[in-house]
Every structure is written in C-alpha cells, then in structure tokens.
Design a protein around this motif. Structure first.
Motif, mmCIF file in Angstrom:
data_model
loop_
_atom_site.group_PDB
_atom_site.id
_atom_site.type_symbol
_atom_site.label_atom_id
_atom_site.label_comp_id
_atom_site.label_asym_id
_atom_site.label_seq_id
_atom_site.Cartn_x
_atom_site.Cartn_y
_atom_site.Cartn_z
ATOM 1 N N ARG A 17 25.703 -3.242 -6.125
ATOM 2 C CA ARG A 17 24.424 -3.814 -6.587
ATOM 3 C C ARG A 17 23.967 -3.019 -7.802
ATOM 4 O O ARG A 17 23.661 -1.843 -7.702
ATOM 5 C CB ARG A 17 23.398 -3.794 -5.462
ATOM 6 C CG ARG A 17 23.853 -4.669 -4.300
ATOM 7 C CD ARG A 17 22.963 -4.491 -3.081
ATOM 8 N NE ARG A 17 23.629 -4.972 -1.895
ATOM 9 C CZ ARG A 17 23.462 -6.182 -1.371
ATOM 10 N NH1 ARG A 17 22.635 -7.028 -1.932
ATOM 11 N NH2 ARG A 17 24.122 -6.531 -0.287
ATOM 12 N N PRO A 69 21.986 -10.435 -3.707
ATOM 13 C CA PRO A 69 23.338 -10.404 -3.131
ATOM 14 C C PRO A 69 24.382 -10.128 -4.210
ATOM 15 O O PRO A 69 24.169 -10.414 -5.392
ATOM 16 C CB PRO A 69 23.524 -11.806 -2.571
ATOM 17 C CG PRO A 69 22.155 -12.349 -2.392
ATOM 18 C CD PRO A 69 21.320 -11.709 -3.476
ATOM 19 N N THR A 70 25.517 -9.586 -3.774
ATOM 20 C CA THR A 70 26.615 -9.315 -4.697
ATOM 21 C C THR A 70 27.942 -9.609 -4.012
ATOM 22 O O THR A 70 28.105 -9.309 -2.828
ATOM 23 C CB THR A 70 26.600 -7.852 -5.185
ATOM 24 O OG1 THR A 70 27.717 -7.640 -6.047
ATOM 25 C CG2 THR A 70 26.667 -6.868 -4.044
ATOM 26 N N PRO A 71 28.900 -10.194 -4.720
ATOM 27 C CA PRO A 71 30.212 -10.437 -4.116
ATOM 28 C C PRO A 71 31.012 -9.152 -3.915
ATOM 29 O O PRO A 71 32.012 -9.151 -3.207
ATOM 30 C CB PRO A 71 30.904 -11.352 -5.127
ATOM 31 C CG PRO A 71 30.226 -11.063 -6.434
ATOM 32 C CD PRO A 71 28.810 -10.715 -6.078
ATOM 33 N N GLU A 75 31.305 -7.179 3.145
ATOM 34 C CA GLU A 75 30.683 -7.296 4.460
ATOM 35 C C GLU A 75 29.296 -7.950 4.396
ATOM 36 O O GLU A 75 28.919 -8.708 5.282
ATOM 37 C CB GLU A 75 30.560 -5.911 5.100
ATOM 38 C CG GLU A 75 29.971 -5.933 6.496
ATOM 39 C CD GLU A 75 29.868 -4.539 7.082
ATOM 40 O OE1 GLU A 75 29.151 -4.399 8.071
ATOM 41 O OE2 GLU A 75 30.493 -3.596 6.565
ATOM 42 N N ASN A 76 28.543 -7.681 3.323
ATOM 43 C CA ASN A 76 27.150 -8.145 3.233
ATOM 44 C C ASN A 76 26.889 -8.964 1.973
ATOM 45 O O ASN A 76 25.795 -8.954 1.441
ATOM 46 C CB ASN A 76 26.208 -6.937 3.281
ATOM 47 C CG ASN A 76 26.358 -6.172 4.557
ATOM 48 O OD1 ASN A 76 26.097 -6.693 5.631
ATOM 49 N ND2 ASN A 76 26.801 -4.934 4.459
ATOM 50 N N ARG A 77 27.901 -9.689 1.498
ATOM 51 C CA ARG A 77 27.781 -10.373 0.212
ATOM 52 C C ARG A 77 26.736 -11.484 0.186
ATOM 53 O O ARG A 77 26.295 -11.886 -0.881
ATOM 54 C CB ARG A 77 29.129 -10.910 -0.233
ATOM 55 C CG ARG A 77 29.671 -12.022 0.630
ATOM 56 C CD ARG A 77 31.002 -12.537 0.068
ATOM 57 N NE ARG A 77 31.687 -13.329 1.057
ATOM 58 C CZ ARG A 77 32.678 -12.898 1.799
ATOM 59 N NH1 ARG A 77 33.112 -11.669 1.654
ATOM 60 N NH2 ARG A 77 33.246 -13.677 2.683
ATOM 61 N N ASN A 78 26.313 -11.998 1.332
ATOM 62 C CA ASN A 78 25.313 -13.062 1.375
ATOM 63 C C ASN A 78 23.895 -12.542 1.555
ATOM 64 O O ASN A 78 22.958 -13.326 1.650
ATOM 65 C CB ASN A 78 25.634 -14.041 2.501
ATOM 66 C CG ASN A 78 26.951 -14.752 2.262
ATOM 67 O OD1 ASN A 78 27.256 -15.134 1.137
ATOM 68 N ND2 ASN A 78 27.737 -14.910 3.302
ATOM 69 N N TYR A 79 23.749 -11.231 1.626
ATOM 70 C CA TYR A 79 22.450 -10.634 1.917
ATOM 71 C C TYR A 79 21.840 -9.970 0.689
ATOM 72 O O TYR A 79 22.531 -9.281 -0.057
ATOM 73 C CB TYR A 79 22.592 -9.543 2.987
ATOM 74 C CG TYR A 79 22.872 -10.060 4.366
ATOM 75 C CD1 TYR A 79 21.849 -10.202 5.288
ATOM 76 C CD2 TYR A 79 24.170 -10.382 4.753
ATOM 77 C CE1 TYR A 79 22.110 -10.659 6.577
ATOM 78 C CE2 TYR A 79 24.444 -10.847 6.026
ATOM 79 C CZ TYR A 79 23.408 -10.981 6.932
ATOM 80 O OH TYR A 79 23.671 -11.436 8.192
ATOM 81 N N SER A 80 20.543 -10.167 0.519
ATOM 82 C CA SER A 80 19.759 -9.338 -0.392
ATOM 83 C C SER A 80 19.362 -8.095 0.379
ATOM 84 O O SER A 80 19.336 -8.098 1.612
ATOM 85 C CB SER A 80 18.479 -10.069 -0.819
ATOM 86 O OG SER A 80 18.773 -11.209 -1.568
ATOM 87 N N ARG A 105 18.938 -12.578 4.530
ATOM 88 C CA ARG A 105 19.574 -13.784 4.012
ATOM 89 C C ARG A 105 18.795 -14.992 4.499
ATOM 90 O O ARG A 105 18.101 -14.924 5.516
ATOM 91 C CB ARG A 105 21.036 -13.880 4.429
ATOM 92 C CG ARG A 105 21.263 -14.156 5.885
ATOM 93 C CD ARG A 105 22.767 -14.426 6.149
ATOM 94 N NE ARG A 105 23.023 -14.557 7.540
ATOM 95 C CZ ARG A 105 22.903 -15.680 8.241
ATOM 96 N NH1 ARG A 105 22.518 -16.788 7.658
ATOM 97 N NH2 ARG A 105 23.179 -15.713 9.533
#
Length: 107
Positions: A17, A69-71, A75-80, A105
């Motif tokens: 991030r 979010p970041t690719p 593990e947490n790519r869909n979460y802010s 998310r």
C-alpha cells in the motif's frame, strides 16, 4: 465486513500500500488528502499535508486514515485498511497515534 488490526501491528498489514488518504474534519466540511506514510508501531508520520489539513488538525485532532485495496497483498487484496487516531503537527509532518484499525471490504 471488518476484521480488527492491532494498532501496534499496522505496518505488517500495509504490504504494497503506497499511500493513505488522510481525512480531517473542519468546521464546515471534511478534507481529504492522499499522502505517503511511514509507520512505526502505532504511529504514522506523513509529510506534505497542506494548510487545510494542518488547520483542521489544530482544531480537531481526531483523524481517519484509509489505505485503499492493493493487488500486492494477496491475502487481503479486497480490503481497505481504515485507522482512526489522534493527530498532531511536528513541523510540517503530521504524526498520528493510531487508536483502532480494521481491514474493511464491502459486504
């Protein structure tokens, strides 16, 4: 959906991030600025917040930080990551003591 993050472990949860949105509240409206951060334990330091954010912090130290979010964080790519804290100015730097943080998310 939210998952709690221990504030002292925040740096470990910000893999990939690059910046955060600093949200401050003024008397008439909120102000949002995107800034690069340095995180150490439960403290976040940012430079270049500008006059509006600095004035808002002087009037109301409560702020919110949002890392989108970041690719890169598989593990947490869909979460802010959203964190609330108390800000102070140290010269031109904003220093935020994080009180709470979550992965968030859309439901």
């Amino acid at each position: 959906m939210s998952i709690g993050i221990e504030p002292s472990h925040l740096a470990d949860r910000l893999v990939g991030r690059e910046f955060a949105y600093l949200v401050t509240a003024g008397s008439e409206r909120s102000h949002v600025v995107a800034l690069r951060c340095e995180v150490s334990g439960d403290r976040v330091t940012m430079s270049g917040a500008g006059r509006s954010a600095s004035a808002n912090i002087a009037a109301n130290a409560r702020v919110t930080l949002v890392w989108p979010p970041t690719p890169h964080d598989v593990e947490n790519r869909n979460y802010s990551v959203i964190a609330d804290g108390l800000a102070s100015m140290n010269g031109d730097d904003v220093v935020v003591l994080i009180g709470s943080a979550v992965f968030h998310r859309p439901a």
